[in-house]
Each structure stands twice: as C-alpha cells, then as structure tokens.
Enzyme design. Structure first.
Site, PDB file in Angstrom:
ATOM      1  N   HIS A  68       0.837  -1.209   0.000  1.00 32.54           N
ATOM      2  CA  HIS A  68       0.000   0.000   0.000  1.00 32.54           C
ATOM      3  C   HIS A  68       0.867   1.252   0.000  1.00 32.54           C
ATOM      4  O   HIS A  68       0.627   2.189  -0.788  1.00 32.54           O
ATOM      5  CB  HIS A  68      -0.908  -0.018   1.232  1.00 32.54           C
ATOM      6  N   GLU A  69       1.865   1.291   0.869  1.00 32.60           N
ATOM      7  CA  GLU A  69       2.701   2.488   0.975  1.00 32.60           C
ATOM      8  C   GLU A  69       3.560   2.691  -0.273  1.00 32.60           C
ATOM      9  O   GLU A  69       3.730   3.815  -0.753  1.00 32.60           O
ATOM     10  CB  GLU A  69       3.573   2.404   2.233  1.00 32.60           C
ATOM     11  N   HIS A  76       1.631   4.293  -3.061  1.00 29.25           N
ATOM     12  CA  HIS A  76       1.540   5.756  -3.020  1.00 29.25           C
ATOM     13  C   HIS A  76       2.694   6.386  -3.799  1.00 29.25           C
ATOM     14  O   HIS A  76       2.517   7.386  -4.507  1.00 29.25           O
ATOM     15  CB  HIS A  76       1.588   6.251  -1.571  1.00 29.25           C
TER      16      HIS A  76
END
Length: 288
Positions: free
Chosen positions: A127-128, A131
């Site tokens: 997820h990170e 980004h």
C-alpha cells in the site's frame, strides 16, 4: 478580482493545462514536479526521520521486514523497480509504515505486532509503495501549489528553502504528517488507488491477498479507544474492505501465477511480536 489574483489564476490555469496527466486508475490530475525533485525531497525527509527516530537493530526483525519488502519491491514496474530500496525498522509503538520517493521504506515495530503474518505486513508495505508509484506526493504538492496554500512546501520540494519550520510541512506532503503533527492526509481516491495497487503488488510477489482484509480488521482492533496512526489518515470502513474484495479474484489469480513461477516468500516473523486478540487467518475459509 485584483490584478495579482487574476495573474495567479491565469498562471495556475496554464500550469494545469500543461501538466495534466492521468493517475493509475484514470483520474485526471496535475503533476508539477519531476522525479528527481521528488526523490530529493524523499531522501531529505528520510534522513531527518532517521535522526529523530530510534532505529531498531534486532537482526531477526530487520531480516524479516527486508524479506517482505524485497519480495514486494521485486514486482515494481518501471524505473522504481530498478532501484535499491532502503528499508529501515524504527523502534516505536506507532502502528505505522511509510514509503517515500527515492525508494525508501520505514516500518515501525508497533505495526509488526499488529500485522500478524508476512502476508499482512506485505499488505501495508505494498500500500505504501503504491503511493510512491502513483506519485501521490507529487499530486498533493502540485494541488497545494496551484491552490496557493502550499508555497512553503513547494519551496522545499524544489530546493529553494531549508527553513526548519517548513520541514514538517514537507514531510506531511509525503504522507508523514501524523507522526510530525501536521495533518495533510491523502485523499480518498488516492487511498483507494494505493489499496488496489498494493494488493496487486503483494499478490504478484506470492503473498496471500486475502490477508489484506484481516490486516484492516487487526488495525481497527489495535486502536482500542483511539485510532492507530496508520488509520488516522486512512479511513477504515466496510467500503474499503468491499473494494478489496471486489479486486480479490484478480489478486488471487496473480498470487497463483506467482506461486507457479516459484515465488513463495519464506519470511519468518520473530516470535517476540506475537500478539493476542487479533483476527486470525487460520479461522477463514481459503478455498476461494
């Protein structure tokens, strides 16, 4: 409208027209900064964090986080896939993690306690990193600059200001606002993109994408009467889980393809991080 404001509006409109691009899910957005400037800001912020936070040196823990991170980053397409990602574990009860432009990943020990399995940890790391791949920090910096409310942050991003009072704002623009007392969260659309892109990344590495649902359940439980840092700017709701489940069939196929290609990360979570009262994947039917 006065002359100065009119000029600013016209300039912003021209910038928007010249810099318009599409996000990974097709959203129209504006990106004003190139990769080198964003990478420089990410590197600068990461160095600041390493000075401020206590680095966790336990070898077993670092090997574990590196194992999960390396498996995920091996699936990154484009130039970021060629980068040597720097992964650092921080000794803190914060239930959090982050990734920065320039190929940097930070994981807090508090998250390792909540993310019970390598698959769950891979969910957060994916997820990170998503980004970063989706250039969400660039998008947010650009939005602020065009709106005229982010001049100080933009100045740091393009290297024209090193004023210490601006560093918190710069970190917030990179998704680090909660830790440093500046609330500048990603938008819902950006969070959704990171969820779905991250799910594909971790599944392509051979991790079980179904763990994503349990991860968010564990996150919610970890807060007790308060909200974990990771979720304070990441709205946790049934909508999020519904969105993940809608992508699950595709993700499971990616996992199966990865396993068929011999990708089966053997990352060993240190027993010292065992936690109680969190959602157990063993209790769920995995016949999908």
């Amino acid at each position: 409208m006065n002359k100065v404001l009119k000029t600013a509006v016209i300039a912003s409109s021209i910038i928007a027209l010249l810099s318009c691009s599409a996000s990974p899910t097709g959203r129209k957005r504006v990106l004003l900064y190139d990769d080198s400037k964003m990478s420089a800001l990410g590197a600068q912020s990461f160095e600041e964090i390493k000075k401020q936070e206590k680095i966790y040196t336990d070898k077993a823990t670092n090997d574990y986080v590196a194992c999960v991170s390396n498996a995920v980053t091996a699936e990154i397409p484009g130039h970021y896939g060629d980068e040597d990602w720097e992964v650092v574990v921080f000794d803190s009860e914060q239930v959090n993690a982050f990734a920065l432009p320039g190929a940097h990943v930070g994981v807090y020990t508090g998250l390792i306690k909540v993310a019970e399995t390598p698959d769950q940890l891979a969910t957060v790391i994916g997820h990170e990193i998503a980004h970063v791949l989706a250039e969400h920090s660039n998008e947010r910096l650009s939005q602020n600059q065009i709106a005229g409310i982010g001049t100080a942050v933009a100045a740091v991003a393009i290297g024209v200001s090193d004023d210490i009072k601006h560093k918190g704002a710069a970190m917030a623009a990179l998704g680090l606002g909660v830790q440093y007392g500046v609330l500048l969260p990603y938008g819902r659309a950006q969070e959704s993109e990171a969820d779905l892109m991250g799910l594909d990344l971790m599944a392509s590495a051979g991790f079980d994408p179904r763990a994503s649902v349990f991860l968010w359940q564990n996150m919610a439980k970890a807060g007790g009467g308060s909200v974990p840092e990771f979720l304070s700017t990441h709205p946790s709701s049934q909508t999020r889980i519904t969105d993940l489940n809608s992508r699950m069939s595709r993700a499971i196929q990616l996992e199966k393809q990865a396993i068929a290609q011999g990708k089966s990360p053997q990352c060993i979570r240190p027993a010292s991080f065992d936690a109680k009262d969190t959602a157990k994947e063993s209790d769920v039917d995995k016949t999908s």
